[in-house]
Design an enzyme around this catalytic site. Structure first.
Site, short mmCIF file in Angstrom:
data_model
loop_
_atom_site.label_atom_id
_atom_site.label_comp_id
_atom_site.label_asym_id
_atom_site.label_seq_id
_atom_site.Cartn_x
_atom_site.Cartn_y
_atom_site.Cartn_z
N HIS A 1 0.83 -1.20 0.00
CA HIS A 1 0.00 0.00 0.00
C HIS A 1 0.87 1.25 0.00
CE1 HIS A 1 -2.41 -3.28 1.66
NE2 HIS A 1 -3.48 -2.62 1.28
N PRO B 1 -6.81 -5.01 10.90
CA PRO B 1 -8.27 -4.98 10.99
C PRO B 1 -8.67 -3.56 11.40
CG PRO B 1 -7.34 -6.87 12.18
CD PRO B 1 -6.21 -5.93 11.87
N ASP C 1 -9.89 6.86 6.97
CA ASP C 1 -11.35 6.83 6.76
C ASP C 1 -11.93 5.47 7.16
OD1 ASP C 1 -11.54 9.45 5.36
OD2 ASP C 1 -10.33 8.41 3.85
N ASN D 1 -8.22 11.85 3.64
CA ASN D 1 -7.86 11.96 2.22
C ASN D 1 -9.04 11.70 1.28
OD1 ASN D 1 -8.17 9.18 2.26
ND2 ASN D 1 -5.98 8.73 2.22
N ILE E 1 -10.50 9.18 0.38
CA ILE E 1 -10.40 8.00 -0.49
C ILE E 1 -10.39 6.73 0.36
CG2 ILE E 1 -8.81 6.72 -2.03
CD1 ILE E 1 -10.09 9.02 -3.49
N HIS F 1 -4.00 3.19 -3.43
CA HIS F 1 -4.25 2.61 -2.10
C HIS F 1 -3.50 1.31 -1.86
CE1 HIS F 1 -6.38 1.01 1.41
NE2 HIS F 1 -6.29 -0.13 0.77
N GLU G 1 -18.88 -4.43 23.45
CA GLU G 1 -18.07 -5.64 23.61
C GLU G 1 -16.78 -5.60 22.80
OE1 GLU G 1 -21.30 -5.59 22.71
OE2 GLU G 1 -22.29 -6.29 24.53
N PHE H 1 -22.36 -13.11 23.20
CA PHE H 1 -21.92 -11.85 22.60
C PHE H 1 -20.40 -11.79 22.38
CE2 PHE H 1 -25.93 -10.33 24.84
CZ PHE H 1 -26.72 -10.55 23.72
N HIS I 1 -23.15 -17.19 31.22
CA HIS I 1 -24.40 -17.62 30.60
C HIS I 1 -24.07 -18.53 29.42
CE1 HIS I 1 -25.44 -14.43 33.25
NE2 HIS I 1 -26.73 -14.55 33.02
N HIS J 1 -30.03 -15.46 23.30
CA HIS J 1 -29.03 -15.34 24.36
C HIS J 1 -28.35 -16.67 24.69
CE1 HIS J 1 -30.61 -11.39 24.69
NE2 HIS J 1 -30.03 -11.11 25.85
C1 LIG Z 1 -12.05 -4.55 9.37
C2 LIG Z 1 -11.45 -4.37 8.02
N1 LIG Z 1 -12.25 -4.36 6.94
C3 LIG Z 1 -11.73 -4.23 5.72
C4 LIG Z 1 -10.38 -4.12 5.54
C5 LIG Z 1 -9.80 -4.03 4.14
N2 LIG Z 1 -9.32 -2.65 3.90
C6 LIG Z 1 -8.03 -2.31 4.08
S1 LIG Z 1 -7.74 -0.69 3.82
C7 LIG Z 1 -9.37 -0.42 3.42
C8 LIG Z 1 -9.84 0.95 3.06
C9 LIG Z 1 -9.41 1.91 4.05
O1 LIG Z 1 -9.63 3.20 3.66
P1 LIG Z 1 -8.77 4.31 4.36
O2 LIG Z 1 -8.67 4.06 5.77
O3 LIG Z 1 -9.36 5.60 3.94
O4 LIG Z 1 -7.34 4.10 3.74
P2 LIG Z 1 -6.60 4.88 2.59
O5 LIG Z 1 -7.04 4.25 1.31
O6 LIG Z 1 -6.99 6.30 2.69
O7 LIG Z 1 -5.16 4.64 2.87
C10 LIG Z 1 -10.10 -1.59 3.52
C11 LIG Z 1 -11.54 -1.68 3.24
C12 LIG Z 1 -9.57 -4.15 6.69
N3 LIG Z 1 -8.25 -4.05 6.64
N4 LIG Z 1 -10.13 -4.24 7.91
MG LIG Z 2 -8.74 7.28 3.14
#
Ligand SMILES: Cc1ncc(C[n+]2csc(CCOP(=O)(O)OP(=O)(O)O)c2C)c(N)n1
Ligand SMILES: [Mg+2]
Length: 651
Positions: free
Chosen positions: A14, A103, A143, A173, A175, A249, A400, A426, A450, A462
């Site tokens: 990236h 994540p 984002d 950004n 995006i 990206h 949680e 949960f 539980h 539950h």
């Molecule tokens: C929980 C989760 N869902 C989906 C992804 C896959 N993923 C990695 S980056 C991204 C987009 C992130 O956008 P942003 O934070 O704006 O990153 P930028 O492109 O601006 O660097 C996604 C959907 C992930 N890493 N974690």
């Molecule tokens: Mg972004």
């Protein structure tokens, strides 16, 4: 440049985020962050969390430039088998990687946990004129993190707790992977964070070093609220034909665009070459050594004045248990065994905590708004509140996932052993944080009560079914489902003594009888599976059960015995601990001869391995019903009679 080149070399990764946030990183690392590249474990270092972990190459580039033990050659092997610099950061404090991220949204929640840990430890250990715990937690997030629900959970909590030393940089950004975010993300982020009680510095030009400095100074001057610095940036900054687009990206720019970026940014060096003067200007080894030495000097003075506190802080930051722990834990378990009480294991868990907690001030409890149900609050608990960070119990609210990730952040920070509760059903809400704890080797303790249809009238929403099986398949997760007060205490002891991974302690709502045991049997519980009855004779059938179903196995064994059938009962509170025993021990507990019957009020998946083709499993591969527990157990065949009948069919 380094990040772009490493992504080119790997032909994957990236480049966009590192190029877009490089200017912010330059200011933060060179002018603000307090760290010592030679000692990534220095207690009082500032913490940095890269919540938008796909930008990992930025972190590794900065680690290399500032003088952490990362070789240039390693950057050339980004994302390759055996490389320490993985596609997404995996916890490695030696090279400045504080926590596992990738994540999205979990990193910001980890950072909230780290900032809370700092505030708590400062309240506990600092003395007038001796601020030996005094560091910031900085975060980068994008984002994606902002869109994830967990950022809401964790950031709202950070606002409530007035974490003034938490400073987050939002990479605004516009995006994400699918393109311009205006089609799916139109929140007013500054207003959102103001509503949480954060201090927001809006509209900062993320490519203007002076503007970034001014924002950081304002953030650090604000001590009563966490700060969000919203930085307008251009993703893939400097790649002339693709910057500002999602194309940067998650894929290498390619040789043509990489060359164009070099030209556009006026960079004449070939890939991976950093001129000496630039490398020297970034090199933080001398500054870092000086910062740590200054702190060590203050800590030495603190140690002279408060020798016990200093020793305690050091023990806790090393993650070691007190010297008296083993003897204390053994006598506590023996005392609980002697008391032979009948009670719900959730209540037994509270008693175990009360037996252990006075020895362990590092235990920091909590619950996701189920304190009275989880029994996580005990008589030595004291609320940790926004105005009194010295407490040892957090009311996390109904969050949680946020709770579990905040716990992981505290565990990664060091000095604390977080435990907290919710209903087992949960655990799904928290699941990816449980996974990250397992992957990162963080010893968070999840109290999940539980544990079956035995919770009764709240009904199938539950009543956990697949949860035990699904938690057990998570590598490096230990799952304990104890059958009485004694196994519960041993489960807690095992969880506390574990340093390299998390534990789930799974507990009943309903009362369970006491299982009589010899001292030898008490000692065997820690092995995860052991013989409760009929260990000597060759059994015609071996029952394998956990938790509330151990009583069914014992009842059925007694019935069969009347008919002259030798039935062995094996209690298996933790399959992971049992699997780690020697083959000899496992074959002794589960002998080669006779039939086998596993019993657990949950999905049968997982038990077939222990039955090993020599019998069957009594479980529940469907959802429950809303009814009193007793009626449900009868309805679904969890009775002594049904177990005896199933055993007879096998014999
Ligand atoms: C929980 C989760 N869902 C989906 C992804 C896959 N993923 C990695 S980056 C991204 C987009 C992130 O956008 P942003 O934070 O704006 O990153 P930028 O492109 O601006 O660097 C996604 C959907 C992930 N890493 N974690
Ligand atoms: Mg972004």
């Amino acid at each position: 440049m380094l990040s772009m080149d490493a992504v080119e070399a790997a032909r994957s990764g990236h480049p966009g985020m590192p190029m877009g946030m490089a200017d912010i990183a330059e200011v933060l690392w060179n002018d603000y962050l307090r760290f010592n590249p030679a000692n990534g474990h220095w207690h009082d270092r500032d913490r940095f969390v890269l919540s938008n972990g796909h930008g990992s190459m930025l972190l590794y580039s900065v680690a290399y430039l500032t003088g952490y033990p990362v070789e240039l050659d390693e950057l050339k092997h980004f994302r390759q088998l055996g490389s320490r610099i993985a596609g997404h950061p995996e916890r490695e404090p030696d090279i400045g990687v504080e926590t596992t991220t990738g994540p999205l949204g979990q990193g910001i929640a980890n950072a909230v946990g780290m900032a809370l840990a700092e505030k708590h430890l400062a309240a506990e250990f600092n003395r007038p004129g001796a601020a030996i715990v005094d560091h910031y937690t900085y975060v980068f997030l994008g984002d994606g993190c902002m869109m994830e629900g967990i950022s809401h959970e964790a950031c709202a909590f950070a606002g409530t707790h007035k974490l003034g030393k938490l400073i987050a940089f939002y990479d605004d950004n516009g995006i994400s992977i699918d393109g311009a975010t205006r089609g799916w993300f139109t929140d007013d982020t500054p207003k959102r964070f103001e509503a949480y009680g954060w201090h927001v510095v809006a509209n900062v030009d993320g490519h203007d070093a002076d503007a970034i400095r001014r924002a950081l100074d304002a953030a650090r001057a604000e001590t009563a609220r966490p700060s969000l610095i919203c930085c307008k940036t251009v993703i893939g900054y400097g790649a002339p034909n693709v910057q500002g687009t999602a194309a940067t990206h998650g894929a290498a720019l390619g040789p043509v665009e990489a060359a164009a970026a070099r030209k556009h940014l006026g960079w004449d060096e070939p890939p991976f070459v950093i001129p000496d003067d630039i490398k020297h200007a970034w090199d933080a080894r001398d500054r870092g050594a000086g910062l740590e030495a200054e702190w060590q000097g203050r800590f030495a003075a603190y140690r002279r004045q408060y020798p016990e506190l200093a020793a305690e802080l050091e023990r806790r930051m090393r993650g070691e248990l007190p010297a008296t722990w083993q003897a204390h834990a053994t006598s506590a378990v023996d005392g609980i065994a002697a008391a032979a009480k009948v009670m719900a294991t959730r209540k037994a868990s509270q008693s175990a905590l009360e037996a252990f907690a006075p020895q362990l001030p590092e235990l920091l409890g909590g619950s996701a708004d189920l304190t009275g149900s989880n029994n996580t609050l005990h008589k030595y608990s004291k609320p940790l509140t926004p105005t009194d960070a010295g407490g040892n119990y957090l009311f996390y609210g109904v969050r949680e996932f946020g709770m579990a990730a905040i716990m992981n952040g505290m565990a990664a920070h060091g000095g604390l052993r977080p435990y907290a509760g919710t209903f087992l059903v949960f655990s799904d809400y928290a699941r990816n944080a449980l996974r990250v704890a397992s992957l990162s080797g963080l010893p968070s303790i999840f109290v999940l009560t539980h544990d079956s249809i035995g919770l009764g009238e709240d009904g199938p929403t539950h009543q956990p079914i697949e949860h035990l099986a699904s938690l057990r398949v998570m590598p490096n997760m230990h799952v304990w489902r104890p059958c009485d007060t004694v196994e519960t205490a041993v489960a807690w002891r095992a969880a506390i003594e574990r340093r390299d991974g998390p534990t789930c302690i799974v507990l009943t709502r309903q009362d369970l009888p006491h299982v009589p045991r010899t001292a030898e049997q008490v000692a065997l519980i820690a092995r995860g599976g052991y013989i409760v009855t009929n260990g000597d004779a060759a059994p015609a059938i071996t029952f394998i059960a956990t938790g509330s179903e151990v009583q069914l196995a014992l009842g059925a064994a007694r019935e069969l015995e009347k008919a002259g059938v030798v039935a062995r009962v094996v209690s298996m509170p933790c399959t992971q601990a049992f699997d780690a025993q020697t083959e000899e021990y496992r074959n002794h507990v589960l002998p080669a001869g006779g039939a086998r019957l596993a019993i657990e009020a949950g999905a049968t998946e997982g038990w077939w391995r222990y039955v090993a083709g020599r019998g069957t499993v009594i479980g529940l591969d469907r959802y429950g019903h809303s009814a009193p527990a007793k009626a449900l157990f009868e309805h679904f065949g969890f009775t002594v009679e049904a177990v005896v009948a199933a055993a007879r069919r096998l014999l």
